[in-house]
Scaffold this motif. Sequence first.
Motif, PDB file in Angstrom:
ATOM      1  N   THR A   1      -5.820   4.641  -2.762  1.00  0.00           N
ATOM      2  CA  THR A   1      -6.315   5.974  -3.085  1.00  0.00           C
ATOM      3  C   THR A   1      -6.139   6.921  -1.906  1.00  0.00           C
ATOM      4  O   THR A   1      -5.719   8.073  -2.076  1.00  0.00           O
ATOM      5  CB  THR A   1      -7.793   5.913  -3.517  1.00  0.00           C
ATOM      6  N   ASP A   2      -6.444   6.447  -0.703  1.00  0.00           N
ATOM      7  CA  ASP A   2      -6.245   7.274   0.494  1.00  0.00           C
ATOM      8  C   ASP A   2      -4.782   7.689   0.623  1.00  0.00           C
ATOM      9  O   ASP A   2      -4.477   8.840   0.938  1.00  0.00           O
ATOM     10  CB  ASP A   2      -6.680   6.532   1.757  1.00  0.00           C
ATOM     11  N   ASN A   3      -3.864   6.768   0.370  1.00  0.00           N
ATOM     12  CA  ASN A   3      -2.442   7.087   0.462  1.00  0.00           C
ATOM     13  C   ASN A   3      -2.012   8.065  -0.626  1.00  0.00           C
ATOM     14  O   ASN A   3      -1.137   8.904  -0.397  1.00  0.00           O
ATOM     15  CB  ASN A   3      -1.593   5.822   0.466  1.00  0.00           C
TER      16      ASN A   3
ATOM     17  N   TYR B   1       0.813  -1.219   0.000  1.00  0.00           N
ATOM     18  CA  TYR B   1       0.000   0.000   0.000  1.00  0.00           C
ATOM     19  C   TYR B   1       0.851   1.275   0.000  1.00  0.00           C
ATOM     20  O   TYR B   1       0.315   2.377   0.059  1.00  0.00           O
ATOM     21  CB  TYR B   1      -0.940   0.016   1.199  1.00  0.00           C
TER      22      TYR B   1
ATOM     23  N   HIS C   1      -3.899  10.474  -1.735  1.00  0.00           N
ATOM     24  CA  HIS C   1      -4.339  11.779  -1.257  1.00  0.00           C
ATOM     25  C   HIS C   1      -3.481  12.260  -0.087  1.00  0.00           C
ATOM     26  O   HIS C   1      -3.248  13.463   0.052  1.00  0.00           O
ATOM     27  CB  HIS C   1      -5.825  11.762  -0.922  1.00  0.00           C
ATOM     28  N   LYS C   2      -2.969  11.342   0.713  1.00  0.00           N
ATOM     29  CA  LYS C   2      -2.071  11.732   1.803  1.00  0.00           C
ATOM     30  C   LYS C   2      -0.785  12.343   1.248  1.00  0.00           C
ATOM     31  O   LYS C   2      -0.329  13.380   1.748  1.00  0.00           O
ATOM     32  CB  LYS C   2      -1.742  10.533   2.691  1.00  0.00           C
TER      33      LYS C   2
ATOM     34  N   LYS D   1     -11.309  -2.734  -1.016  1.00  0.00           N
ATOM     35  CA  LYS D   1     -10.582  -2.258   0.174  1.00  0.00           C
ATOM     36  C   LYS D   1      -9.144  -1.889  -0.182  1.00  0.00           C
ATOM     37  O   LYS D   1      -8.607  -0.906   0.321  1.00  0.00           O
ATOM     38  CB  LYS D   1     -10.595  -3.310   1.282  1.00  0.00           C
TER      39      LYS D   1
ATOM     40  N   GLU E   1      -9.207   1.377  -2.060  1.00  0.00           N
ATOM     41  CA  GLU E   1      -9.496   2.470  -1.127  1.00  0.00           C
ATOM     42  C   GLU E   1      -8.243   2.867  -0.341  1.00  0.00           C
ATOM     43  O   GLU E   1      -7.943   4.057  -0.193  1.00  0.00           O
ATOM     44  CB  GLU E   1     -10.612   2.045  -0.160  1.00  0.00           C
ATOM     45  N   LYS E   2      -7.475   1.883   0.143  1.00  0.00           N
ATOM     46  CA  LYS E   2      -6.244   2.185   0.884  1.00  0.00           C
ATOM     47  C   LYS E   2      -5.221   2.879  -0.009  1.00  0.00           C
ATOM     48  O   LYS E   2      -4.578   3.849   0.405  1.00  0.00           O
ATOM     49  CB  LYS E   2      -5.629   0.898   1.449  1.00  0.00           C
TER      50      LYS E   2
ATOM     51  N   ASN F   1      -1.566  15.754  -0.244  1.00  0.00           N
ATOM     52  CA  ASN F   1      -1.754  16.756   0.800  1.00  0.00           C
ATOM     53  C   ASN F   1      -0.421  17.177   1.419  1.00  0.00           C
ATOM     54  O   ASN F   1      -0.216  18.354   1.727  1.00  0.00           O
ATOM     55  CB  ASN F   1      -2.721  16.256   1.871  1.00  0.00           C
TER      56      ASN F   1
END
Length: 123
Positions: A105-107, A9, A109-110, A99, A102-103, A113
């Motif tokens: 994609t979240d990373n 991930y 965006h992290k 899942k 999603e992990k 940011n």
Amino acid sequence: MFSAGEGKYKITLMATITEEGLVVQIYGGEKPHLGAIALSTPRPSLADPEQISCTTIVIPLPGHKDDQVAKPVAEEIAKAWGSQVLAVVGIHVDNAGDKDIEKLTDNCHKVKNALLEGLCGMI
């Protein structure tokens, strides 16, 4: 350079500032590769000139879905940076389920940011 996540991930973002824009590379998963590019240019919104929108060209390689990260990331950075952004994205995890995606994609965006926080000090 920024990174988020661990193992399959883990996502890495590398950025290069040029005189005419920003080149952002986002790679990760089990097989980093070239999956999609998005070139985004900020401009006044057609609906509300007080708002910033983007004109974005997206090119996914056949069989890849990396454009689902490349476009929104390029646009968000272009709006914040106020200049053109070229995002190159390549993320792959074998047999990824919802899942996993999603992990990842979240990373993505992290790291985006984290880049934006770093750029804020330069604007």
